[in-house]
Design a protein around this motif. Structure first.
Motif, PDB file in Angstrom:
ATOM      1  N   LEU A 111      51.757   9.463  37.248  1.00 55.81           N
ATOM      2  CA  LEU A 111      52.455   9.480  38.525  1.00 55.81           C
ATOM      3  C   LEU A 111      51.617   8.741  39.553  1.00 55.81           C
ATOM      4  O   LEU A 111      50.446   9.077  39.775  1.00 55.81           O
ATOM      5  CB  LEU A 111      52.700  10.918  38.987  1.00 55.81           C
ATOM      6  CG  LEU A 111      53.640  11.021  40.190  1.00 55.81           C
ATOM      7  CD1 LEU A 111      55.089  10.864  39.740  1.00 55.81           C
ATOM      8  CD2 LEU A 111      53.453  12.340  40.925  1.00 55.81           C
ATOM      9  N   VAL A 112      52.213   7.726  40.170  1.00 54.36           N
ATOM     10  CA  VAL A 112      51.509   6.900  41.144  1.00 54.36           C
ATOM     11  C   VAL A 112      52.320   6.836  42.434  1.00 54.36           C
ATOM     12  O   VAL A 112      53.484   7.239  42.476  1.00 54.36           O
ATOM     13  CB  VAL A 112      51.277   5.465  40.610  1.00 54.36           C
ATOM     14  CG1 VAL A 112      50.434   5.483  39.350  1.00 54.36           C
ATOM     15  CG2 VAL A 112      52.609   4.753  40.357  1.00 54.36           C
ATOM     16  N   GLY A 113      51.710   6.326  43.484  1.00 50.67           N
ATOM     17  CA  GLY A 113      52.447   6.043  44.695  1.00 50.67           C
ATOM     18  C   GLY A 113      53.299   4.803  44.499  1.00 50.67           C
ATOM     19  O   GLY A 113      52.835   3.800  43.953  1.00 50.67           O
ATOM     20  N   ASP A 114      54.557   4.860  44.909  1.00 52.74           N
ATOM     21  CA  ASP A 114      55.461   3.708  44.823  1.00 52.74           C
ATOM     22  C   ASP A 114      55.578   3.101  46.222  1.00 52.74           C
ATOM     23  O   ASP A 114      54.877   2.142  46.543  1.00 52.74           O
ATOM     24  CB  ASP A 114      56.800   4.146  44.258  1.00 52.74           C
ATOM     25  CG  ASP A 114      57.756   2.983  44.002  1.00 52.74           C
ATOM     26  OD1 ASP A 114      57.365   1.826  44.235  1.00 52.74           O
ATOM     27  OD2 ASP A 114      58.892   3.223  43.580  1.00 52.74           O
ATOM     28  N   LEU A 115      56.409   3.655  47.064  1.00 56.64           N
ATOM     29  CA  LEU A 115      56.397   3.250  48.471  1.00 56.64           C
ATOM     30  C   LEU A 115      55.135   3.761  49.160  1.00 56.64           C
ATOM     31  O   LEU A 115      54.611   3.126  50.079  1.00 56.64           O
ATOM     32  CB  LEU A 115      57.621   3.808  49.203  1.00 56.64           C
ATOM     33  CG  LEU A 115      58.984   3.245  48.825  1.00 56.64           C
ATOM     34  CD1 LEU A 115      60.086   4.028  49.527  1.00 56.64           C
ATOM     35  CD2 LEU A 115      59.106   1.760  49.156  1.00 56.64           C
ATOM     36  N   ALA A 116      54.651   4.904  48.713  1.00 50.91           N
ATOM     37  CA  ALA A 116      53.481   5.531  49.323  1.00 50.91           C
ATOM     38  C   ALA A 116      52.187   4.962  48.746  1.00 50.91           C
ATOM     39  O   ALA A 116      52.161   4.421  47.640  1.00 50.91           O
ATOM     40  CB  ALA A 116      53.525   7.043  49.117  1.00 50.91           C
ATOM     41  N   THR A 117      51.118   5.122  49.496  1.00 56.02           N
ATOM     42  CA  THR A 117      49.812   4.611  49.066  1.00 56.02           C
ATOM     43  C   THR A 117      49.214   5.437  47.930  1.00 56.02           C
ATOM     44  O   THR A 117      48.257   5.011  47.293  1.00 56.02           O
ATOM     45  CB  THR A 117      48.831   4.602  50.247  1.00 56.02           C
ATOM     46  OG1 THR A 117      48.766   5.926  50.805  1.00 56.02           O
ATOM     47  CG2 THR A 117      49.294   3.625  51.329  1.00 56.02           C
ATOM     48  N   GLY A 118      49.764   6.606  47.691  1.00 51.47           N
ATOM     49  CA  GLY A 118      49.288   7.458  46.610  1.00 51.47           C
ATOM     50  C   GLY A 118      50.264   8.594  46.368  1.00 51.47           C
ATOM     51  O   GLY A 118      51.310   8.678  47.025  1.00 51.47           O
ATOM     52  N   PRO A 119      49.942   9.500  45.430  1.00 51.91           N
ATOM     53  CA  PRO A 119      50.860  10.594  45.104  1.00 51.91           C
ATOM     54  C   PRO A 119      50.987  11.666  46.177  1.00 51.91           C
ATOM     55  O   PRO A 119      51.767  12.599  46.024  1.00 51.91           O
ATOM     56  CB  PRO A 119      50.253  11.191  43.827  1.00 51.91           C
ATOM     57  CG  PRO A 119      49.401  10.105  43.272  1.00 51.91           C
ATOM     58  CD  PRO A 119      48.846   9.399  44.461  1.00 51.91           C
ATOM     59  N   GLY A 120      50.212  11.565  47.255  1.00 55.00           N
ATOM     60  CA  GLY A 120      50.359  12.511  48.353  1.00 55.00           C
ATOM     61  C   GLY A 120      49.078  13.232  48.673  1.00 55.00           C
ATOM     62  O   GLY A 120      48.179  13.372  47.843  1.00 55.00           O
ATOM     63  N   LYS A 121      48.988  13.706  49.914  1.00 58.27           N
ATOM     64  CA  LYS A 121      47.807  14.424  50.392  1.00 58.27           C
ATOM     65  C   LYS A 121      48.216  15.820  50.849  1.00 58.27           C
ATOM     66  O   LYS A 121      49.080  15.971  51.720  1.00 58.27           O
ATOM     67  CB  LYS A 121      47.170  13.660  51.549  1.00 58.27           C
ATOM     68  CG  LYS A 121      45.909  14.299  52.108  1.00 58.27           C
ATOM     69  CD  LYS A 121      45.343  13.463  53.243  1.00 58.27           C
ATOM     70  CE  LYS A 121      44.070  14.098  53.808  1.00 58.27           C
ATOM     71  NZ  LYS A 121      43.530  13.305  54.953  1.00 58.27           N
ATOM     72  N   ASP A 122      47.600  16.843  50.251  1.00 57.14           N
ATOM     73  CA  ASP A 122      47.799  18.217  50.673  1.00 57.14           C
ATOM     74  C   ASP A 122      46.899  18.446  51.884  1.00 57.14           C
ATOM     75  O   ASP A 122      45.674  18.416  51.781  1.00 57.14           O
ATOM     76  CB  ASP A 122      47.440  19.160  49.525  1.00 57.14           C
ATOM     77  CG  ASP A 122      47.687  20.615  49.841  1.00 57.14           C
ATOM     78  OD1 ASP A 122      47.816  20.954  51.034  1.00 57.14           O
ATOM     79  OD2 ASP A 122      47.760  21.421  48.902  1.00 57.14           O
ATOM     80  N   LEU A 123      47.510  18.694  53.034  1.00 59.35           N
ATOM     81  CA  LEU A 123      46.747  18.758  54.283  1.00 59.35           C
ATOM     82  C   LEU A 123      45.963  20.053  54.443  1.00 59.35           C
ATOM     83  O   LEU A 123      45.113  20.156  55.323  1.00 59.35           O
ATOM     84  CB  LEU A 123      47.692  18.589  55.477  1.00 59.35           C
ATOM     85  CG  LEU A 123      48.420  17.243  55.567  1.00 59.35           C
ATOM     86  CD1 LEU A 123      49.394  17.253  56.736  1.00 59.35           C
ATOM     87  CD2 LEU A 123      47.429  16.091  55.710  1.00 59.35           C
ATOM     88  N   ASP A 124      46.261  21.065  53.609  1.00 59.94           N
ATOM     89  CA  ASP A 124      45.648  22.387  53.807  1.00 59.94           C
ATOM     90  C   ASP A 124      44.758  22.808  52.654  1.00 59.94           C
ATOM     91  O   ASP A 124      44.559  24.005  52.427  1.00 59.94           O
ATOM     92  CB  ASP A 124      46.745  23.435  54.010  1.00 59.94           C
ATOM     93  CG  ASP A 124      47.631  23.132  55.209  1.00 59.94           C
ATOM     94  OD1 ASP A 124      47.076  22.752  56.259  1.00 59.94           O
ATOM     95  OD2 ASP A 124      48.859  23.249  55.088  1.00 59.94           O
ATOM     96  N   GLY A 125      44.263  21.851  51.902  1.00 62.35           N
ATOM     97  CA  GLY A 125      43.323  22.192  50.837  1.00 62.35           C
ATOM     98  C   GLY A 125      43.906  23.028  49.732  1.00 62.35           C
ATOM     99  O   GLY A 125      43.492  24.174  49.507  1.00 62.35           O
ATOM    100  N   ASN A 126      44.904  22.473  49.036  1.00 67.07           N
ATOM    101  CA  ASN A 126      45.506  23.088  47.846  1.00 67.07           C
ATOM    102  C   ASN A 126      46.468  24.244  48.147  1.00 67.07           C
ATOM    103  O   ASN A 126      46.851  24.973  47.226  1.00 67.07           O
ATOM    104  CB  ASN A 126      44.440  23.574  46.865  1.00 67.07           C
ATOM    105  CG  ASN A 126      43.565  22.454  46.343  1.00 67.07           C
ATOM    106  OD1 ASN A 126      43.943  21.291  46.425  1.00 67.07           O
ATOM    107  ND2 ASN A 126      42.399  22.803  45.834  1.00 67.07           N
TER     108      ASN A 126
END
Length: 581
Positions: A111-126
């Motif tokens: 799973l990679v970022g397509d439109l996004a720069t990556g698969p996503g960032k969890d802002l609250d630490g998991n």
């Protein structure tokens, strides 16, 4: 379809998948146990994995018209309405999403970022409740205008609208924190804001998701076409099916419903932003109408334009000996394990009596169905709603009549009654072969069966109507990502039932069972497998759905076609690397 294990990396909860590989399955499986071979894949943690361009395909060159032969038209091409894999495969050519699976030569998925720069960032630490996605630079639509975070948010928001309810509902349900996702916010067509509650747009490139409950599966859910961008100015509502606005390497040149779809290059697509797709062919043309027999015969003959063609449908049973006996066809065969479970769904609104549903389960002749559809090269008997490729799946048989069914046991349960069943079937070669086999088995058990054809293009739409006119039908499912979380709640949670666009087409609803679905959904993916397997067994006791077979794939290409492969993710042909020799 895609089992997985959870691990932590790069400051976010990510998921590593054990994914079904494109591997041949030898021999029959009359016992119902899995012979599926599994591969491993995962989620990209290196930002470079999400960058383009996609690796070049050895020997590929640009030019030509790729011809795809398909027995019937797509139900939908509107990304937010699409939930059938052939259409999802086509959409990968003209609709990009925030994330996407990249497949290697062995069928392994990342799973990679397509439109996004990556698969996503969890802002609250998991904690998986607040996620951030940043769009790449240089993303453009077919007219050269920029793709924005607001367009992605609007695309997701329009999926709430009842007028286009046929697609996946994960994001709407998670954002609303309601199974009935559009109870309050009903989408931009119905007086609501352009952006759904829970979505936050910051500038042109940043989109945030805010949930009331943890949803660690979000990176996987965003590879579904729900997250395809739609600029509001180009949204034509229900008519968007006819000409979706392209964000990918191809755009719609011509679409004549029921006849053909022609895609041509989108000159504004930048391969440097895309780690998955190529645009080798000048055009990609779908021709609707040829049956599986016609498709296979044309590709066996391999003459003229058919040298540049692909059969979308499997080789039919009648032609398997011919294909297997011709060694020259081996290099032109696409074969492997498909991720689908085909099952009979009982409309429990009509058939409320449990013993009657149990009698249907005992009556079904899996061996006859499989032989009718092509034999063990194309299917294995199924007894579980979870595919063997889903993490934690356990073999289990409920109301097992043996490979050929048990009409005597069914008659015993019916107690001398002869209930009438209206069996709705897809009016295409697959359905036309399946329906008589089902009818014969049920009538042996004492049922009276009325067969009713449904237009192939509208089959799933019709089954998804709560007030459909049928008692029984055969449908199929493949997990949208690798856990039971993408199967059991989708197909069995009665709280999701609405007027249209239903996936729970048995229309069975039980509060106690639904509470167990909720409990399993809160278990981390690494530990959830046994929970989903237990729910699979419990659900089987309702006889609301009766698994029949796990599917395989076997189709042909023309001699001048390269780069087509069986998608481990979708279980159908993948054309993102296709080229002409």
């Amino acid at each position: 379809m895609r089992p997985r294990l959870a691990v932590a990396a790069a400051g976010a909860m990510v998921v590593v998948a054990a994914l079904g590989a494109c591997s041949k399955n030898t021999g029959s499986n009359e016992g119902g146990g899995s012979t599926v071979q599994k591969n491993t894949g995962g989620i990209a943690t290196n930002p470079k994995d999400s960058q383009g361009p996609a690796p070049a395909v050895a020997g590929a060159k640009k030019g030509g018209d790729l011809q795809i032969l398909q027995d019937s038209d797509f139900e939908h091409l509107d990304p937010q309405r699409t939930y059938v894999v052939q259409a999802m495969s086509a959409e990968q050519l003209f609709a990009r999403t925030l994330t996407m699976f990249r497949q290697d030569k062995g069928g392994k998925l990342t799973l990679v970022g397509d439109l996004a720069t990556g698969p996503g960032k969890d802002l609250d630490g998991n904690k998986c409740m607040n996620w951030e996605y940043t769009l790449k630079d240089g993303l453009k639509y077919e007219d050269g205008s920029p793709i924005t975070a607001k367009d992605v948010a609007y695309g997701i928001s329009r999926s709430y609208s009842s007028q286009i309810a046929e697609g996946p509902h994960y994001l709407a349900q998670w954002l609303s924190n309601e199974a009935e996702y559009n109870k309050t916010y009903k989408g931009p067509y119905n007086g609501g804001a352009d952006i759904a509650p829970g979505l936050e747009v910051k500038g042109d490139k940043t989109l945030r998701f805010h949930f009331k409950q943890p949803h660690c599966d979000l990176p996987f859910a965003l590879q579904l076409p729900t997250s395809a961008p739609v600029p509001k100015a180009k949204d034509t509502g229900a008519k968007y099916d006819n000409k979706p606005f392209s964000s990918g390497p191809y755009k719609v040149k011509q679409y004549i419903r029921g006849t053909k779809l022609v895609l041509e290059r989108n000159k504004y697509w930048d391969p440097k932003t895309d780690p998955i797709r190529h645009d080798y062919a000048d055009t990609i043309s779908y021709t609707f109408g040829p049956t599986d027999v016609t498709q296979t015969n044309r590709l066996i003959a391999d003459s003229g334009p058919d040298q540049y063609a692909v059969a979308q449908q499997n080789v039919p049973q009648t032609l398997l000996p011919k294909v297997n006996g011709d060694s020259t066809l081996k290099s032109r065969t696409i074969a492997g394990q498909a991720p689908f479970v085909y099952y009979a769904a009982v409309n429990t609104q009509n058939i409320k009596d449990l013993k009657t549903r149990q009698a249907i389960a005992y009556a079904i002749d899996r061996k006859a169905v499989i032989q009718t559809l092509g034999g063990s090269q194309l299917a294995d008997p199924a007894y579980t709603l979870l595919s063997p490729t889903v993490l934690g799946q356990q073999d289990y048989k409920a109301f097992d009549g043996g490979p050929s069914g048990n009409p005597a046991k069914a008659k015993e349960l019916l107690g001398g009654k002869h209930p009438q069943i209206v069996f709705g079937y897809r009016n295409n070669p697959w359905g036309q072969r399946l329906a008589p086999s089902m009818q014969q088995a049920l009538e042996k058990a004492g049922f009276k069966v009325v067969l009713k054809p449904v237009d192939a293009e509208n089959y799933f739409t019709e089954l998804g109507r709560k007030n459909n006119a049928f008692d029984l039908y055969v449908t199929d499912w493949a997990a949208d990502w690798p856990t039971g979380a993408a199967v059991m709640p989708v197909l069995t949670d009665g709280r999701t039932i609405q007027a249209n666009g239903n996936n729970d087409v048995s229309y069975y609803n039980d509060d106690a069972y639904n509470a167990k679905l909720d409990a399993a959904s809160k278990v981390p993916a690494a530990q959830a497998g046994p929970k989903w397997a237990a729910l699979d067994k419990e659900w089987a006791q309702t006889a609301a759905t009766i698994p029949i077979y796990y599917s395989k794939s076997l189709s042909l290409t023309g001699s001048k076609v390269g780069g087509v492969e069986l998608s481990t993710d979708l279980g159908t042909n993948l054309y993102t690397s296709a080229y002409l020799k």
